[in-house]
Motif scaffolding. Structure first.
Motif, PDB file in Angstrom:
ATOM      1  N   UNK A  39       2.111  10.009   3.275  1.00  0.00           N
ATOM      2  CA  UNK A  39       1.325   8.796   3.475  1.00  0.00           C
ATOM      3  C   UNK A  39       1.144   8.080   2.141  1.00  0.00           C
ATOM      4  N   UNK A  40       1.124   6.737   2.198  1.00  0.00           N
ATOM      5  CA  UNK A  40       0.790   5.912   1.046  1.00  0.00           C
ATOM      6  C   UNK A  40      -0.404   5.052   1.446  1.00  0.00           C
ATOM      7  N   UNK A  41      -1.474   5.089   0.652  1.00  0.00           N
ATOM      8  CA  UNK A  41      -2.678   4.312   0.918  1.00  0.00           C
ATOM      9  C   UNK A  41      -2.893   3.341  -0.231  1.00  0.00           C
ATOM     10  N   UNK A  42      -3.130   2.066   0.097  1.00  0.00           N
ATOM     11  CA  UNK A  42      -3.399   1.042  -0.910  1.00  0.00           C
ATOM     12  C   UNK A  42      -4.800   0.505  -0.665  1.00  0.00           C
ATOM     13  N   UNK A  43      -5.615   0.437  -1.739  1.00  0.00           N
ATOM     14  CA  UNK A  43      -6.986  -0.051  -1.617  1.00  0.00           C
ATOM     15  C   UNK A  43      -7.261  -1.106  -2.680  1.00  0.00           C
ATOM     16  N   UNK A  44      -8.232  -1.979  -2.383  1.00  0.00           N
ATOM     17  CA  UNK A  44      -8.741  -2.948  -3.352  1.00  0.00           C
ATOM     18  C   UNK A  44     -10.252  -2.786  -3.374  1.00  0.00           C
ATOM     19  N   UNK A  45     -10.814  -2.489  -4.553  1.00  0.00           N
ATOM     20  CA  UNK A  45     -12.265  -2.290  -4.631  1.00  0.00           C
ATOM     21  C   UNK A  45     -12.988  -3.602  -4.924  1.00  0.00           C
ATOM     22  N   UNK A  46     -14.318  -3.530  -5.040  1.00  0.00           N
ATOM     23  CA  UNK A  46     -15.151  -4.720  -5.248  1.00  0.00           C
ATOM     24  C   UNK A  46     -14.815  -5.450  -6.544  1.00  0.00           C
ATOM     25  N   UNK A  47     -14.315  -4.735  -7.551  1.00  0.00           N
ATOM     26  CA  UNK A  47     -13.968  -5.338  -8.837  1.00  0.00           C
ATOM     27  C   UNK A  47     -12.548  -5.882  -8.862  1.00  0.00           C
ATOM     28  N   UNK A  48     -11.855  -5.809  -7.727  1.00  0.00           N
ATOM     29  CA  UNK A  48     -10.488  -6.315  -7.654  1.00  0.00           C
ATOM     30  C   UNK A  48      -9.437  -5.351  -8.149  1.00  0.00           C
ATOM     31  N   UNK A  49      -9.829  -4.103  -8.402  1.00  0.00           N
ATOM     32  CA  UNK A  49      -8.851  -3.102  -8.843  1.00  0.00           C
ATOM     33  C   UNK A  49      -8.018  -2.659  -7.648  1.00  0.00           C
ATOM     34  N   UNK A  50      -6.726  -2.597  -7.866  1.00  0.00           N
ATOM     35  CA  UNK A  50      -5.787  -2.165  -6.844  1.00  0.00           C
ATOM     36  C   UNK A  50      -5.505  -0.691  -7.061  1.00  0.00           C
ATOM     37  N   UNK A  51      -5.687   0.118  -6.030  1.00  0.00           N
ATOM     38  CA  UNK A  51      -5.439   1.547  -6.141  1.00  0.00           C
ATOM     39  C   UNK A  51      -4.409   2.002  -5.120  1.00  0.00           C
ATOM     40  N   UNK A  52      -3.608   2.954  -5.494  1.00  0.00           N
ATOM     41  CA  UNK A  52      -2.657   3.555  -4.565  1.00  0.00           C
ATOM     42  C   UNK A  52      -2.823   5.063  -4.593  1.00  0.00           C
TER      43      UNK A  52
END
Length: 72
Positions: A39-52
């Motif tokens: 699985x690959x999960x991509x997230x964007x937090x409140x500060x605009x940081x992109x995480x995978x």
């Protein structure tokens, strides 16, 4: 077709797919590509940081990477 191979090369360089070469009496020699992740999960937090987060098959380590919008 060349675009597909460039994309597959990129995925292979990132260790997200594995290439296998097979031989068939009717088709001759051909390539098979198998995913190398669960699985690959991509997230964007409140500060605009992109995480995978890349989850690998059992026995292989998982990976987590975070990017900030300002490049840090």
């Amino acid at each position: 077709m060349s675009t597909v191979y460039r994309r597959l090369d990129t995925l292979e360089d990132m260790d997200l797919v594995t290439e296998h070469v097979a031989v068939d009496a009717e088709r001759g020699r051909y390539r098979l590509y198998e995913r190398n992740v669960r699985r690959v999960t991509i997230t964007v937090d409140e500060d605009g940081r992109l995480g995978t987060r890349v989850e690998r098959p059992a026995g292989n380590p998982d990976e987590t990477v975070t990017w900030r919008p300002d490049g840090e």
